[in-house]
Design a protein around this motif. Structure first.
Motif, PDB file in Angstrom:
ATOM      1  N   LYS A 281      27.479  72.134  22.236  1.00 30.46           N
ATOM      2  CA  LYS A 281      28.033  72.948  21.354  1.00 30.46           C
ATOM      3  C   LYS A 281      29.096  72.469  20.263  1.00 30.46           C
ATOM      4  CE  LYS A 281      28.482  76.999  24.715  1.00 30.46           C
ATOM      5  NZ  LYS A 281      29.208  78.029  25.398  1.00 30.46           N
ATOM      6  N   ASP A 282      29.293  73.085  19.144  1.00 35.93           N
ATOM      7  CA  ASP A 282      30.166  72.554  18.254  1.00 35.93           C
ATOM      8  C   ASP A 282      31.826  72.107  18.682  1.00 35.93           C
ATOM      9  OD1 ASP A 282      28.276  72.688  16.320  1.00 35.93           O
ATOM     10  OD2 ASP A 282      28.950  74.586  15.340  1.00 35.93           O
ATOM     11  N   GLY A 283      31.984  70.921  18.400  1.00 29.61           N
ATOM     12  CA  GLY A 283      33.582  70.612  18.827  1.00 29.61           C
ATOM     13  C   GLY A 283      33.365  69.897  20.302  1.00 29.61           C
ATOM     14  N   ALA A 284      32.433  69.926  21.011  1.00 32.05           N
ATOM     15  CA  ALA A 284      32.474  69.248  22.175  1.00 32.05           C
ATOM     16  C   ALA A 284      32.986  67.757  22.240  1.00 32.05           C
ATOM     17  CB  ALA A 284      30.941  69.220  22.652  1.00 32.05           C
ATOM     18  N   VAL A 285      33.764  67.517  23.148  1.00 26.94           N
ATOM     19  CA  VAL A 285      34.186  66.254  23.452  1.00 26.94           C
ATOM     20  C   VAL A 285      33.777  65.666  24.687  1.00 26.94           C
ATOM     21  CG1 VAL A 285      36.443  66.817  22.231  1.00 26.94           C
ATOM     22  CG2 VAL A 285      36.255  67.215  24.882  1.00 26.94           C
ATOM     23  N   LEU A 286      33.878  64.158  24.673  1.00 24.52           N
ATOM     24  CA  LEU A 286      33.574  63.443  25.982  1.00 24.52           C
ATOM     25  C   LEU A 286      34.698  62.894  26.483  1.00 24.52           C
ATOM     26  CD1 LEU A 286      31.413  61.934  27.506  1.00 24.52           C
ATOM     27  CD2 LEU A 286      31.916  59.799  26.038  1.00 24.52           C
ATOM     28  N   VAL A 287      34.770  63.371  27.915  1.00 23.18           N
ATOM     29  CA  VAL A 287      36.139  63.180  28.650  1.00 23.18           C
ATOM     30  C   VAL A 287      35.679  62.207  29.774  1.00 23.18           C
ATOM     31  CG1 VAL A 287      37.811  64.076  30.285  1.00 23.18           C
ATOM     32  CG2 VAL A 287      36.846  65.654  28.341  1.00 23.18           C
ATOM     33  N   SER A 288      36.466  61.253  29.862  1.00 24.91           N
ATOM     34  CA  SER A 288      36.151  60.067  30.749  1.00 24.91           C
ATOM     35  C   SER A 288      37.366  59.794  31.621  1.00 24.91           C
ATOM     36  CB  SER A 288      35.519  58.889  30.336  1.00 24.91           C
ATOM     37  OG  SER A 288      36.556  58.351  29.240  1.00 24.91           O
ATOM     38  N   PHE A 289      37.342  59.513  32.829  1.00 26.13           N
ATOM     39  CA  PHE A 289      38.497  59.008  33.766  1.00 26.13           C
ATOM     40  C   PHE A 289      37.906  58.435  34.886  1.00 26.13           C
ATOM     41  CE2 PHE A 289      37.457  63.389  34.540  1.00 26.13           C
ATOM     42  CZ  PHE A 289      37.322  63.700  35.995  1.00 26.13           C
ATOM     43  N   THR A 290      38.877  57.752  35.774  1.00 20.87           N
ATOM     44  CA  THR A 290      38.349  57.382  37.191  1.00 20.87           C
ATOM     45  C   THR A 290      39.214  58.278  38.237  1.00 20.87           C
ATOM     46  OG1 THR A 290      40.275  55.567  37.004  1.00 20.87           O
ATOM     47  CG2 THR A 290      37.966  55.103  36.475  1.00 20.87           C
ATOM     48  N   SER A 291      38.362  58.504  39.287  1.00 18.63           N
ATOM     49  CA  SER A 291      39.231  59.236  40.664  1.00 18.63           C
ATOM     50  C   SER A 291      38.277  59.021  41.656  1.00 18.63           C
ATOM     51  CB  SER A 291      38.953  60.710  40.037  1.00 18.63           C
ATOM     52  OG  SER A 291      39.317  61.532  41.027  1.00 18.63           O
ATOM     53  N   ASN A 292      38.928  59.268  42.864  1.00 19.10           N
ATOM     54  CA  ASN A 292      38.418  59.284  43.888  1.00 19.10           C
ATOM     55  C   ASN A 292      38.260  60.729  44.735  1.00 19.10           C
ATOM     56  OD1 ASN A 292      41.026  59.441  44.390  1.00 19.10           O
ATOM     57  ND2 ASN A 292      41.128  58.006  46.217  1.00 19.10           N
ATOM     58  N   GLN A 293      38.211  61.735  44.079  1.00 19.91           N
ATOM     59  CA  GLN A 293      38.329  62.961  44.318  1.00 19.91           C
ATOM     60  C   GLN A 293      36.959  63.851  43.904  1.00 19.91           C
ATOM     61  OE1 GLN A 293      42.525  63.584  42.973  1.00 19.91           O
ATOM     62  NE2 GLN A 293      42.718  64.521  44.856  1.00 19.91           N
ATOM     63  N   PRO A 294      36.125  63.587  44.277  1.00 13.84           N
ATOM     64  CA  PRO A 294      34.751  64.297  44.152  1.00 13.84           C
ATOM     65  C   PRO A 294      34.683  65.807  44.417  1.00 13.84           C
ATOM     66  CG  PRO A 294      34.149  62.919  45.943  1.00 13.84           C
ATOM     67  CD  PRO A 294      35.645  62.481  45.412  1.00 13.84           C
ATOM     68  N   LEU A 295      35.285  65.963  45.614  1.00  3.11           N
ATOM     69  CA  LEU A 295      35.165  67.470  46.113  1.00  3.11           C
ATOM     70  C   LEU A 295      36.162  68.251  45.167  1.00  3.11           C
ATOM     71  CD1 LEU A 295      34.367  69.848  47.866  1.00  3.11           C
ATOM     72  CD2 LEU A 295      35.902  68.980  49.389  1.00  3.11           C
ATOM     73  N   GLY A 296      37.203  67.602  44.922  1.00  6.36           N
ATOM     74  CA  GLY A 296      38.244  68.517  43.997  1.00  6.36           C
ATOM     75  C   GLY A 296      37.768  68.800  42.620  1.00  6.36           C
ATOM     76  N   ILE A 297      37.133  67.695  42.047  1.00  4.22           N
ATOM     77  CA  ILE A 297      36.754  67.841  40.802  1.00  4.22           C
ATOM     78  C   ILE A 297      35.648  68.832  40.745  1.00  4.22           C
ATOM     79  CG2 ILE A 297      35.296  66.218  39.022  1.00  4.22           C
ATOM     80  CD1 ILE A 297      36.687  63.870  40.134  1.00  4.22           C
ATOM     81  N   LEU A 298      34.657  68.617  41.695  1.00  2.76           N
ATOM     82  CA  LEU A 298      33.617  69.878  41.613  1.00  2.76           C
ATOM     83  C   LEU A 298      34.060  71.092  41.605  1.00  2.76           C
ATOM     84  CD1 LEU A 298      30.431  70.154  41.773  1.00  2.76           C
ATOM     85  CD2 LEU A 298      30.700  70.323  44.183  1.00  2.76           C
ATOM     86  N   ARG A 299      35.290  71.427  42.384  1.00  2.00           N
ATOM     87  CA  ARG A 299      35.846  72.728  42.628  1.00  2.00           C
ATOM     88  C   ARG A 299      36.298  73.341  41.212  1.00  2.00           C
ATOM     89  NH1 ARG A 299      39.013  72.085  48.367  1.00  2.00           N
ATOM     90  NH2 ARG A 299      37.293  72.727  49.730  1.00  2.00           N
ATOM     91  N   SER A 300      37.117  72.132  40.522  1.00  2.00           N
ATOM     92  CA  SER A 300      37.938  72.312  39.380  1.00  2.00           C
ATOM     93  C   SER A 300      36.926  72.696  38.042  1.00  2.00           C
ATOM     94  CB  SER A 300      38.999  71.496  39.307  1.00  2.00           C
ATOM     95  OG  SER A 300      39.735  71.308  40.212  1.00  2.00           O
ATOM     96  N   PHE A 301      35.901  71.760  38.144  1.00  2.00           N
ATOM     97  CA  PHE A 301      35.058  71.862  36.935  1.00  2.00           C
ATOM     98  C   PHE A 301      33.810  72.965  36.831  1.00  2.00           C
ATOM     99  CE2 PHE A 301      36.095  67.220  35.292  1.00  2.00           C
ATOM    100  CZ  PHE A 301      37.579  67.380  35.211  1.00  2.00           C
ATOM    101  N   PHE A 302      33.414  73.206  38.275  1.00  2.00           N
ATOM    102  CA  PHE A 302      32.333  73.756  38.264  1.00  2.00           C
ATOM    103  C   PHE A 302      32.325  75.377  37.828  1.00  2.00           C
ATOM    104  CE2 PHE A 302      28.755  76.006  40.382  1.00  2.00           C
ATOM    105  CZ  PHE A 302      27.780  74.980  40.171  1.00  2.00           C
ATOM    106  N   ALA A 303      33.575  75.690  38.024  1.00  2.00           N
ATOM    107  CA  ALA A 303      33.797  77.066  37.501  1.00  2.00           C
ATOM    108  C   ALA A 303      33.821  77.341  36.016  1.00  2.00           C
ATOM    109  CB  ALA A 303      35.258  77.412  38.015  1.00  2.00           C
TER     110      ALA A 303
END
Length: 354
Positions: free
Chosen positions: A302-324
């Motif tokens: 979509k218009d205005g989309a951004v690329l967010v990049s970072f390092t982490s070791n929390q795949p389950l927490g990322i999935l829970r936070s982002f999937f919603a």
């Protein structure tokens, strides 16, 4: 509050505690005795006495025959800590936050802690002149009771007996045996053993983390997180264990990112497209090395989309936070994470007949 005002408040609080301790005794105190013991003037003593009576409902009386002051009820005690009026909104929020733990063994201890706090704000009187902030039924409640709201969430219920066994196992580094229900396979319970490292609260759920015997090979141990409410028939075994080095078991100290308490031992680089409603979330400080830049790739966006990049070791927490966020967050890396996300979406579509 200025430093001088803070010092004055501390001195006044100390005097109130001293007066309270004196009035617990089986005797009467004259004003002359009290001013000498507190090293204050008569007007200051009068103010302290008024505060005990008016702000804390102390059963403080003057006996003309004895010529002194005393408590008419020996049941009264000043709370161990005063909550100033300006801090009462925060105190109210803490009490509301504790409500989510009502079905766990933590609830009563948490409220017992709060019982040691009290507010000079008038609420309902109970018992021997004490006041109870939580049970107030006054028609006109403090403004923050209705104007500051804490979202209610249901915390998984934990059996009190099991809770005590787990705490003892943690305290003594003792092996724990239990039956476990794995919802991914079936409801059937399997006998398991674990060297428990940590009791973890994450996303309204309790987990027990440690070295567990492999289900198919007792000679092999793996790091596992068990959901505490699914652990049944817990039993302490006589075997004890030694904790491994901290970087293995204290993952709460080695988390990379702010996605809850659960983590893995593998740090990876994550990349996502944030767009639409997720653009607000892109501003959150959820990783120490997060980078946000306009998205210029070939993926549909979509218009205005951004690329967010970072390092982490929390795949389950990322999935829970982002999937919603649904279509407004698109995973690009790492590959295994993208595959799991994609597989989840396909299964959801299939279950809906799409």
């Amino acid at each position: 509050m200025a430093k001088e005002e803070t010092r004055q408040s501390a001195k006044e609080t100390l005097r109130l505690f001293l007066l309270d301790s004196l009035f617990q005794q089986e005797r009467y105190f004259t004003k002359a005795e009290l001013t000498e013991k507190l090293e204050v003037s008569i007007p200051t003593l009068d103010r302290d006495i008024r505060r005990l009576r008016d702000d804390f409902n102390a059963p403080l009386e003057y006996n003309s025959e004895k010529g002194g002051y005393h408590y008419s009820s020996k049941l009264f005690r000043l709370p161990s800590v005063f909550v100033p009026e300006q801090e009462m909104p925060a105190y109210s929020m803490v009490l509301k936050l504790f409500e989510q733990f009502q079905n766990t063994p933590l609830y009563t201890p948490l409220l017992n802690i709060c019982e040691s706090f009290e507010s000079p704000i008038k609420t309902d009187a109970i018992g021997s002149g004490q006041v109870d902030f939580r049970s107030t039924h006054l028609e006109e409640k403090p403004w923050f009771e209705t104007r500051i709201v804490m979202g209610k969430r249901s915390v998984a219920s934990v059996d009190e007996t099991n809770w005590d066994i787990i705490l003892k196992a943690l305290q003594n580094n003792q092996v724990l045996e239990f039956d476990y229900e794995n919802v991914r396979t079936s409801k059937k319970g399997y006998s398991r053993k674990i060297e428990p490292w940590q009791l973890i609260y994450d996303s309204e759920q309790w987990y027990l983390r440690g070295y567990a015997e492999d289900q198919n090979n007792p000679n092999v141990k793996n790091i596992r997180n068990f959901v505490v409410p699914r652990m049944k028939n817990l039993k302490l075994l006589p075997q004890h264990f030694k904790l491994p080095e901290e970087k293995i078991w204290r993952l709460d100290e080695y988390n990379v990112g702010s996605f809850g308490a659960l983590a893995s031992d593998k740090i990876e680089e994550y990349k996502f497209i944030f767009q639409g409603t997720a653009l607000y979330f892109a501003e959150a400080d959820f990783a120490p090395n997060k980078k946000v830049e306009p998205y210029k790739g070939e993926h549909a966006h979509k218009d205005g989309a951004v690329l967010v990049s970072f390092t982490s070791n929390q795949p389950l927490g990322i999935l829970r936070s982002f999937f919603a966020y649904g279509e407004d967050i698109i995973p690009l890396a790492p590959q295994a994470f993208v595959a799991e996300w994609t597989d989840t979406v396909k299964k959801m579509a299939k279950s809906l007949g799409l």
